[in-house]
Design a protein around this motif. Structure first.
Motif, mmCIF file in Angstrom:
data_model
loop_
_atom_site.group_PDB
_atom_site.id
_atom_site.type_symbol
_atom_site.label_atom_id
_atom_site.label_comp_id
_atom_site.label_asym_id
_atom_site.label_seq_id
_atom_site.Cartn_x
_atom_site.Cartn_y
_atom_site.Cartn_z
ATOM 1 N N VAL A 104 0.831 -1.198 0.000
ATOM 2 C CA VAL A 104 0.000 0.000 0.000
ATOM 3 C C VAL A 104 0.870 1.253 0.000
ATOM 4 O O VAL A 104 0.692 2.166 -0.825
ATOM 5 N N GLU A 105 1.822 1.300 0.917
ATOM 6 C CA GLU A 105 2.618 2.516 1.106
ATOM 7 C C GLU A 105 3.565 2.786 -0.056
ATOM 8 O O GLU A 105 3.930 3.937 -0.305
ATOM 9 N N CYS A 106 3.964 1.721 -0.768
ATOM 10 C CA CYS A 106 4.861 1.890 -1.914
ATOM 11 C C CYS A 106 4.097 1.972 -3.235
ATOM 12 O O CYS A 106 4.713 2.008 -4.301
ATOM 13 N N HIS A 107 2.756 1.979 -3.139
ATOM 14 C CA HIS A 107 1.902 2.083 -4.329
ATOM 15 C C HIS A 107 2.201 0.958 -5.323
ATOM 16 O O HIS A 107 2.362 1.173 -6.528
ATOM 17 N N GLY A 108 2.247 -0.269 -4.774
ATOM 18 C CA GLY A 108 2.598 -1.419 -5.598
ATOM 19 C C GLY A 108 1.426 -2.079 -6.286
ATOM 20 O O GLY A 108 1.601 -3.127 -6.901
ATOM 21 N N SER A 109 0.237 -1.498 -6.194
ATOM 22 C CA SER A 109 -0.937 -2.132 -6.786
ATOM 23 C C SER A 109 -1.755 -1.107 -7.553
ATOM 24 O O SER A 109 -1.922 0.027 -7.111
ATOM 25 N N GLN A 110 -2.267 -1.538 -8.710
ATOM 26 C CA GLN A 110 -3.218 -0.689 -9.443
ATOM 27 C C GLN A 110 -4.541 -1.431 -9.599
ATOM 28 O O GLN A 110 -5.425 -1.294 -8.770
ATOM 29 N N PHE A 113 -5.541 -7.238 -9.397
ATOM 30 C CA PHE A 113 -5.795 -8.658 -9.643
ATOM 31 C C PHE A 113 -4.584 -9.505 -9.263
ATOM 32 O O PHE A 113 -4.729 -10.578 -8.670
ATOM 33 N N CYS A 114 -3.402 -9.026 -9.580
ATOM 34 C CA CYS A 114 -2.185 -9.796 -9.289
ATOM 35 C C CYS A 114 -1.708 -9.602 -7.859
ATOM 36 O O CYS A 114 -0.838 -10.341 -7.388
ATOM 37 N N THR A 115 -2.260 -8.624 -7.166
ATOM 38 C CA THR A 115 -1.715 -8.221 -5.867
ATOM 39 C C THR A 115 -1.693 -9.335 -4.825
ATOM 40 O O THR A 115 -0.687 -9.486 -4.117
ATOM 41 N N PRO A 116 -2.744 -10.150 -4.673
ATOM 42 C CA PRO A 116 -2.669 -11.221 -3.670
ATOM 43 C C PRO A 116 -1.490 -12.156 -3.888
ATOM 44 O O PRO A 116 -0.841 -12.586 -2.922
ATOM 45 N N ARG A 152 9.053 -1.582 -10.145
ATOM 46 C CA ARG A 152 9.844 -0.796 -9.192
ATOM 47 C C ARG A 152 9.144 -0.631 -7.848
ATOM 48 O O ARG A 152 9.742 -0.897 -6.805
ATOM 49 N N PRO A 153 7.865 -0.205 -7.784
ATOM 50 C CA PRO A 153 7.237 -0.039 -6.468
ATOM 51 C C PRO A 153 7.059 -1.365 -5.723
ATOM 52 O O PRO A 153 7.067 -1.373 -4.494
ATOM 53 N N ILE A 154 6.925 -2.451 -6.462
ATOM 54 C CA ILE A 154 6.779 -3.746 -5.793
ATOM 55 C C ILE A 154 8.114 -4.169 -5.193
ATOM 56 O O ILE A 154 8.166 -4.714 -4.086
#
Length: 322
Positions: A104-110, A113-116, A152-154
């Motif tokens: 969340v804090e690094c803005h790693g998700s848009q 769908f892939c986030t989990p 990069r954010p991930i």
């Protein structure tokens, strides 16, 4: 019957279709839809879960080893005696887990769908890392694809979650989880049976020989990263399977003066240390085998035994005189 822990919940299953994948078990049988299906072939990582297994170190200390797996290629029968952790299990007492906070804090998700899947790979990375390591982060996330953010954010989330990590609920429960895993450790042949389909889970080579003699038509299941595609991609039914992943004799790695013997059911990631020590080029090649999720599950014996024309190891093994 097979038994496993779904996070901390004991699950005892008998009358399940042995062709059922962990992905569909989570989504359709226990109401945990956080794990997503992207490709159903082990390529995208959206379905990543973490499996915990009881391990004993050389000094006798017991601990839980956490590994990321592709749930779309994992049959439920392979969970016998283990702990299954999905993305729903990370949040604790209303608080996000530190790997979730980092995303969340690094803005790693848009789109999300892939986030989990990324979160679960980060969770396994955190459990197996003492400090940020870019190489390990790249390896842990190489099996997870994202079409939205770039990576990069991930990767920043990986660094944040592994930097100064704090104990979590899994650490607090480790002693209890070890005790519960010991209590359900398989002591006899397990089985999933849906009437017309069955999967048998032997514990010894002798058990395996007897079962294979009784069911010569059975498909042998180890990691299943190739065999499961017959179900998920070709929509075939496998009437009888024998899962060899709980046969301890087939998971040993033994060094002798003139040779190295690797059990056919040994996961590729477990082969790495021994092969890299003897043959560094082989160790480097193993890092190119698919993804960490696949290497945590697929076996060197299966890579040879399934006779795939794209099998990575046979040419090198032939060159080494294996």
């Amino acid at each position: 019957m097979i038994q496993f822990l779904l996070n901390q919940e004991l699950r005892s299953e008998h009358a399940l279709d042995p062709n059922l994948t962990v992905l569909n078990y989570l989504r359709d049988h226990v109401g945990k839809p956080g794990t997503k299906e992207g490709c159903a072939s082990g390529d995208c990582g959206a379905c990543t879960v973490v499996v915990g297994e009881l391990q004993t170190d050389n000094d006798g200390r017991e601990h839980i080893r956490y590994r990321s797996l592709n749930s779309c290629l994992t049959f439920v029968s392979s969970l016998h005696g283990k702990q299954l952790i999905s993305v729903e299990d990370l949040k604790h007492q209303g608080e996000l887990h530190s790997v979730q906070k980092a995303m969340v804090e690094c803005h790693g998700s848009q789109c999300g769908f892939c986030t989990p899947g990324f979160v679960m790979s980060l969770f396994a990375l955190q459990k197996n890392s003492d400090a940020p390591d870019p190489h390990k982060a790249h390896e842990a996330l190489a099996g997870n694809l994202c079409r939205c953010t770039g990576y990069r954010p991930i990767l920043q989330a990986a660094e944040q979650s592994c930097c100064g990590k704090q104990p979590d609920q899994f650490d607090a429960r480790e002693a209890d989880t070890i005790a519960r895993l010991k209590a359900i450790a398989p002591t006899s042949i397990g089985e999933l049976n849906s009437g017309d389909k069955r999967c048998l889970v032997p514990l010894t080579v002798a058990d395996l020989a007897d079962l294979y003699d009784a069911y010569p038509q059975a498909r042998l299941l180890a990691g299943g990263t190739d065999l499961a595609l017959e179900v998920t991609q070709f929509h075939r039914t496998l009437p009888v399977m024998i899962y060899v992943g709980n046969v301890a004799e087939m998971k040993r790695i033994e060094r002798f003066d003139d040779r190295l013997e690797i059990g056919a059911a040994t996961a590729l990631s477990d082969c790495y240390e021994a092969l890299n020590a003897e043959y560094p080029d082989f160790g480097e090649l193993l890092h190119r085998f698919a993804s960490l999720q696949i290497r945590n599950q697929g076996t060197l014996g299966g890579n040879i035994g399934n006779a795939s024309p794209i099998g990575d190891s046979p040419p090198l093994l032939i060159a080494l005189g294996a």
